[in-house]
Structures are given as C-alpha cells and as structure tokens.
Scaffold this motif. Structure first.
Motif, short mmCIF file in Angstrom:
data_model
loop_
_atom_site.label_atom_id
_atom_site.label_comp_id
_atom_site.label_asym_id
_atom_site.label_seq_id
_atom_site.Cartn_x
_atom_site.Cartn_y
_atom_site.Cartn_z
N ARG A 132 15.68 23.94 7.22
CA ARG A 132 15.51 23.06 6.06
C ARG A 132 14.09 22.52 6.01
O ARG A 132 13.52 22.14 7.03
N ASP A 133 13.53 22.48 4.80
CA ASP A 133 12.30 21.74 4.60
C ASP A 133 12.64 20.25 4.60
O ASP A 133 13.67 19.84 4.04
N VAL A 134 11.80 19.44 5.21
CA VAL A 134 12.05 18.00 5.31
C VAL A 134 10.79 17.26 4.89
O VAL A 134 9.68 17.59 5.32
N ALA A 319 32.94 15.27 -1.34
CA ALA A 319 31.56 15.05 -0.89
C ALA A 319 31.54 13.98 0.19
O ALA A 319 32.33 13.03 0.16
N VAL A 320 30.60 14.14 1.13
CA VAL A 320 30.39 13.18 2.21
C VAL A 320 28.90 12.83 2.22
O VAL A 320 28.05 13.73 2.22
N ALA A 321 28.59 11.54 2.25
CA ALA A 321 27.21 11.08 2.45
C ALA A 321 27.11 10.54 3.87
O ALA A 321 27.83 9.61 4.24
N TYR A 322 26.22 11.11 4.65
CA TYR A 322 26.05 10.76 6.06
C TYR A 322 24.70 10.08 6.21
O TYR A 322 23.66 10.69 5.99
N VAL A 323 24.71 8.80 6.60
CA VAL A 323 23.50 8.03 6.82
C VAL A 323 23.24 8.00 8.32
O VAL A 323 24.10 7.53 9.09
N ALA A 324 22.10 8.51 8.77
CA ALA A 324 21.87 8.73 10.20
C ALA A 324 20.55 8.13 10.64
O ALA A 324 19.51 8.35 10.01
N CYS A 325 20.59 7.39 11.75
CA CYS A 325 19.36 6.84 12.32
C CYS A 325 18.86 7.68 13.50
O CYS A 325 17.82 7.36 14.08
N ASP A 326 19.56 8.76 13.85
CA ASP A 326 19.12 9.63 14.93
C ASP A 326 19.29 11.08 14.49
O ASP A 326 20.41 11.53 14.23
N GLU A 346 22.13 18.59 0.61
CA GLU A 346 20.90 17.85 0.31
C GLU A 346 20.57 16.97 1.51
O GLU A 346 21.47 16.49 2.20
N LEU A 347 19.28 16.78 1.75
CA LEU A 347 18.84 15.92 2.84
C LEU A 347 17.61 15.15 2.41
O LEU A 347 16.65 15.74 1.89
N GLU A 360 15.13 7.56 9.35
CA GLU A 360 16.49 7.47 8.80
C GLU A 360 16.70 8.63 7.83
O GLU A 360 15.83 8.94 7.01
N CYS A 361 17.86 9.26 7.93
CA CYS A 361 18.19 10.38 7.06
C CYS A 361 19.47 10.09 6.28
O CYS A 361 20.36 9.38 6.77
#
Length: 373
Positions: A132-134, A319-326, A346-347, A360-361
């Motif tokens: 993935r491009d980030v 749909a799932v939205a995943y909020v990640a700090c790691d 999507e990211l 944070e992602c």
C-alpha cells in the motif's frame, strides 16, 4: 504516547561480554518501527540506531548489547555525513543521553512524516502481505510540530523541579520546558461537541486528533439511517455519539468499553447509545451475537487480537473502521481480518504525535468481493 509511559526494558541475563560504550562507524539503513533506524556492522551484526536518518554515515555508540545478542542498540553520537533532512533539534533536551520522549527532533518535519509512512508501509507488507502507498497527513493544532501535547507526565525531582526519563531507562533528565507540551490545557471537544472525561482518563493528546479521527471514520463508514453499529473500545463515546447522530432514532449504537469510569461517562456523553461496561472480548463472547452493519474498533496499543477480530467478523458488518495507534498491531489484525474475508479498502495515517515515532492510522475494511458472491 511519547515515551513517558512506554514499556521499560526487562532485566535480562547477559549473553556474553557487554559491548556497551563501544563505538563503530556505520552507514545508516532504513527506518524501523520504534523510533530508530537499522544499521549493520562489519560481519552483519544489526544495530538499531537512534538519532540518525537513513543514508547518513555516523559514529554509533552501543547503549545495549552483548556478544550473544541477536542485535544491539545504539545512539548516533557523531554525524560524519549528514542527511539533507537533518535539522538542529528545537529542544535542548533532545539527543543522545537526554530526554527519551522525542525520537525525531533532528529530522525535518516533512521528512518525519515520510519516515512514518515508510514504517506503516513496511509493517503492512511484512505482517499482512499488503502493498500500500501511505501518506501521513498533518492535522491542525500544533506549531510546526511543537506545542501539541495537551497532557504530559513529569517526574518530580528531589528538592523540587521536574524531569523526563531517558530512553529505555529509569534515569531522569531535569527539564525546565517541554516544547511539545501545549501552552494551555485543551477542552474535550470534537466537531463542536463537548465530552466529559474523568481526571486522568483517556482522550487524544493532540488537539486536532478528535476532529480528524471522527471525520475519517464517518467518511469511510458512510453510516445510513437505521443501521446498527458497534463501537468497540468506546472510551467516553467519541465515535458512538456521532454514529448515533448519523443512524438516527431508527438505528442502534452499542458502545463497549472495559474501563468502568469511561463507560459510565459514555452513557452521559451519548444519550440514546446502549452502553456496556466490560472487556470487549468477554462481552462479545456472550452478548450482541446478532448481525451489525458497522463496527468501529479503537483498541489499545496491542491491537484487537484474534478473538475480537473473529467476533467482529462473525457479526457480518458491511464495513469496519479500525483506528490504530500501532502499525504493527494493525497489520497483524488486518491479516486476521483477511483470513475471515475482510479486505483493506482504504487507509489514512495522521501525524498526531510530531517529533516522535508514533503515528495514528484509520483503516476501512469491507467484505471481499469473492465473499459477496
């Protein structure tokens, strides 16, 4: 988090002669997860080097390592060939042997964000098999990477004064002023809405974070009137409040949070949301086994882990939205979601912790097309 509450190194048995204090000249390799770069000594020994930038030639001083260790840790104490992205750290306490709260003050702010993007990209590729491009996005609320941390912890010093701990150490550096600390406390607000938070309770420390994260989650999920939503690791109801606004009276929002105080406040902050206090894995193992349309996951640093991911997939959300700090924990959980038929659609990544390695992602997962047939 920016180092003050991070895990301390465990005491471990020496595996041979100590190499601490020895110096080596190295060419710095790629950035790695954790605020350091990878370098290799003659013979192939890996050293994780702080205070360096990829491509630089530096003198590294070993801070942890013995002959029997798989890798060593070290600080770049002399820069022989600097990167064009190297800058003078704005904070006098940043650098080798000083405060451990910031990892990247020696790096131009724009380059900090590309380094963080490289880390997210590498973790996704290595742990989830995703290419993935980030892009790491800046958010409003800091002054060129400074003055954003609305909640800070200090160590009280004997005889007065305060300090911050060194990296991976109990040693304390006296600090007069922390440049990433916000000049004044910020309220607990998101998109014009106020939230009650307990003293010491969790709330994003960057003032621009709540708006950025809520907006990203809502844009990804596109909640519709009448839909059923699960908000997991719900805290004081940041996402639940806006989900309920979107799905309306005909919809349903369930907020599950393991901290009882935060869960109680989410009930006060979000009238109309069904609030349940308890560990997410435990609650999902015994309740709410019906289908849900949408799920928000905002787990702690270690991620949601397989039991929770399996429980989410079993409820068949669209749909799932995943909020990640790691990013490593995110990548591991994305790999589990992929096994269960959910693809990363999507990211987005946000620079909510400038001058540190943290990022944070927000990821959007949806049923794979093959599973929809």
């Amino acid at each position: 988090m920016t180092g003050q509450r991070g895990r301390r190194p465990r005491a471990r048995r020496a595996r041979g002669a100590s190499r601490v204090g020895e110096r080596f000249e190295v060419v710095v390799g790629p950035v790695a997860h954790g605020g350091h770069c990878v370098a290799r000594l003659d013979g192939g020994r890996v050293v994780f080097v702080r205070h360096a930038i990829p491509g630089e030639r530096v003198v590294v001083e070993i801070t942890e390592g013995t002959d029997g260790d798989r890798f060593w840790r070290g600080d770049a104490v002399e820069v022989l060939q600097p990167s064009p992205d190297r800058v003078t750290p704005p904070c006098p306490y940043a650098g080798p042997g000083r405060c451990g709260g910031c990892d990247l003050q020696h790096v131009d702010l724009a380059r900090q964000r590309t380094l963080k993007a490289d880390v997210v990209r590498e973790q996704l590729a290595r742990l989830a098999g995703l290419d993935r491009d980030v892009v790491v996005e800046a958010v409003p609320g800091d002054d060129h990477g400074l003055g954003w941390r609305t909640r800070q912890r200090y160590v009280d010093l004997p005889g007065g004064g305060r300090g911050m701990r060194k990296h991976r150490s109990h040693d304390v550096v006296r600090v007069e002023t922390c440049l990433i600390e916000a000049p004044e406390p910020a309220g607990h607000r998101a998109l014009g809405r106020s939230f009650e938070v307990a003293d010491g309770g969790f709330w994003q420390v960057h003032p621009g974070a709540p708006d950025a994260l809520v907006t990203a989650v809502l844009e990804m999920l596109r909640p519709r009137s009448g839909e059923r939503c699960l908000d997991l690791y719900a805290g004081v109801g940041l996402f639940a409040a806006f989900l309920l606004d979107a799905v309306g009276e005909s919809g349903r929002v369930v907020a599950i949070e393991g901290d009882p105080a935060a869960s109680a406040l989410s009930a006060a902050n979000c009238p109309g949301v069904e609030v349940r206090a308890g560990g997410v894995a435990e609650v999902l193992a015994s309740a709410y086994d019906e289908s849900f349309d949408l799920v928000v996951l905002d787990p702690p640093r270690e991620g949601a882990r397989r039991p929770v991911v399996e429980a989410v997939a079993a409820r068949a959300p669209r749909a799932v939205a995943y909020v990640a700090c790691d990013p490593a924990a995110l990548a591991r959980d994305l790999a589990t979601f992929a096994e269960l038929g959910y693809e990363l659609r999507e990211l987005r990544a946000f620079d909510l912790f400038p001058m540190t390695h943290h990022v944070e992602c927000v990821a959007l997962l949806e049923k794979s097309r093959s599973d929809l047939r």
